[in-house]
Design an enzyme around this catalytic site. Structure first.
Site, short mmCIF file in Angstrom:
data_model
loop_
_atom_site.label_atom_id
_atom_site.label_comp_id
_atom_site.label_asym_id
_atom_site.label_seq_id
_atom_site.Cartn_x
_atom_site.Cartn_y
_atom_site.Cartn_z
N ASN A 129 -61.21 65.66 -2.90
CA ASN A 129 -60.41 66.78 -3.56
C ASN A 129 -60.82 66.64 -4.98
OD1 ASN A 129 -58.70 65.79 -6.32
ND2 ASN A 129 -58.63 64.05 -5.15
N PHE A 133 -56.47 68.30 -12.11
CA PHE A 133 -55.41 68.15 -12.78
C PHE A 133 -54.47 69.24 -12.93
CE2 PHE A 133 -57.01 64.12 -15.74
CZ PHE A 133 -57.01 63.45 -14.75
N SER A 202 -60.74 59.99 -13.22
CA SER A 202 -60.79 61.25 -12.44
C SER A 202 -62.33 61.80 -12.25
CB SER A 202 -59.78 62.38 -12.49
OG SER A 202 -59.95 63.39 -11.72
N ASN A 204 -62.86 65.02 -11.66
CA ASN A 204 -62.74 66.36 -11.48
C ASN A 204 -62.36 67.01 -12.82
OD1 ASN A 204 -63.26 66.20 -8.66
ND2 ASN A 204 -60.81 65.56 -8.59
N THR A 205 -62.41 66.28 -13.97
CA THR A 205 -62.43 66.71 -15.21
C THR A 205 -63.71 66.46 -16.07
OG1 THR A 205 -59.77 66.75 -15.47
CG2 THR A 205 -61.10 66.76 -17.43
N LYS A 241 -55.80 53.43 -15.50
CA LYS A 241 -56.43 53.46 -14.29
C LYS A 241 -58.07 53.66 -14.20
CE LYS A 241 -55.46 55.94 -9.69
NZ LYS A 241 -54.37 56.84 -9.11
N ASN A 270 -59.34 54.54 -8.74
CA ASN A 270 -59.23 55.90 -8.39
C ASN A 270 -60.09 56.46 -7.48
OD1 ASN A 270 -58.37 58.81 -8.84
ND2 ASN A 270 -58.54 58.40 -11.41
#
Length: 365
Positions: A129, A133, A202, A204-205, A241, A270
């Site tokens: 994925n 967010f 994450s 993805n940021t 996390k 994560n």
């Protein structure tokens, strides 16, 4: 009677759900399939049908687990990512989860990355994925969480499922301003959370994982903790996390920092940016592009990080997540030092009675 219903459902769903998945969801865009499946769970709540599930799958009292100063109905819960906006948390609670973590929620509303951004890897029981967010923002989500807590208390009483709230950085906010962005979410959400999670892991940021460096992470966590407690007039348990891609020395450094700050928990781990050891064709994986990999391929590293944390943490709880599929997986994590265990990706492959089956295994053990 409810135990009879539970045993029949638990016994039948392992063979039935894969057929449903193959027939209904396998050829569908993964994000669309998630929306339909989640919509069905919410519809069951609205029609009252989920009351049977609540009665059948409410964890046995012998599964109650003490963590972060609270009593969890079961050590197994749903990780952040499934309900990003707090729109169906009470419906998910009917399925037997001991806790549900909402989010990741950011200070400002944001659409996330362009679609497609969620991909299934069935041979690996995995997902990739790069959602980014996507959520409605802390201000819109806060009243939903307040309402959810009331519903959970009314339905389950004193030993209701625990409500976690996972917060992250707004994409458009510069790293230098990240602390203030996290504090915006903290001020709006802390009063509605049983515990808070600071997500700095994450992939993805852009730049987010730089905040895992101790020099950046320690002041961020300290500020969130103090703000949450001052806003609520109580101690709000706080977890951080972390990514599975941290080297072991950095994991140990995080453990030392958690002890120094007196944090309540570490969530490990994560998603990973690694693509090693996948059965899915390399060309297919490459076509999916960037993003975090979750699911079964993450199990070994997630377990290794758990074992490392267990050797170095003194008092904080460890919430283990990554590659958890079966009740035996949960038992393994608990025996390795986890206080609580979370899952997410396997929910897609195992179906809506997944938590019930895991609790049944835990009860037998």
């Amino acid at each position: 009677m409810t135990n009879l219903i539970a045993s029949r459902v638990v016994g039948q769903t392992p063979s039935l759900y894969p057929r449903v998945f193959d027939t209904v969801f396998a050829g569908m865009d993964a994000e669309r399939a998630h929306e339909i499946g989640f919509g069905a769970i919410r519809a069951a709540e609205k029609t009252g049908a989920s009351r049977l599930l609540r009665a059948a799958f409410q964890p046995d009292k012998k599964l109650r687990t003490q963590a972060m100063g609270m009593t969890f109905p079961s050590p197994f819960g749903l990780a952040a990512g499934f309900d990003k906006a707090g729109i169906g948390t009470s419906a998910l609670a009917e399925l037997g989860f001991g806790h549900i973590e909402v989010g990741t929620i950011t200070g400002q509303e944001q659409p996330g990355n362009p679609q497609p951004r969620l991909f299934r890897l069935p041979p690996d029981r995995a997902l990739i994925n790069r959602m980014g967010f996507n959520n409605h923002g802390a201000q819109r989500i806060a009243p939903r969480l307040a309402h959810t807590r009331k519903i959970l208390t009314r339905r389950f009483g004193q030993h209701r499922p625990i409500l976690g709230v996972n917060i992250g950085k707004t994409k458009t906010v510069a790293l230098d301003d990240a602390v203030e962005d996290y504090l915006m979410s903290t001020k709006l959400l802390a009063r509605h959370a049983d515990y808070l999670v600071v997500n700095v892991s994450s992939p993805n940021t852009p730049g987010l994982r730089q905040l895992q460096a101790i020099a950046s992470l320690s002041p961020l966590l300290d500020a969130v903790s103090k703000t949450a407690d001052s806003m609520t007039g109580r101690h709000v348990p706080l977890a951080v996390k972390i990514a599975p891609d941290l080297v072991d020395d950095d994991v140990v450094a995080v453990a030392d920092m958690v002890t120094e700050l007196g944090l309540d928990a570490v969530i490990a781990t994560n998603t990973t940016i690694s693509r090693d050891g996948l059965s899915t064709a390399a060309s297919d994986v490459e076509s999916m592009g960037e993003g975090g990999l979750s699911g079964a391929p993450l199990a070994d590293r997630s377990l290794a990080v758990l074992e490392l944390l267990a050797r170095h943490l003194e008092h904080a709880s460890i919430i283990s997540v990554g590659g958890v599929t079966t009740g035996e997986d949960v038992v393994q994590r608990l025996e390795a030092g986890a206080t609580l265990v979370q899952g997410y990706t396997a929910f897609l492959y195992e179906g809506p009675f997944w938590a019930g089956r895991i609790n049944a295994t835990l009860e037998q053990r």
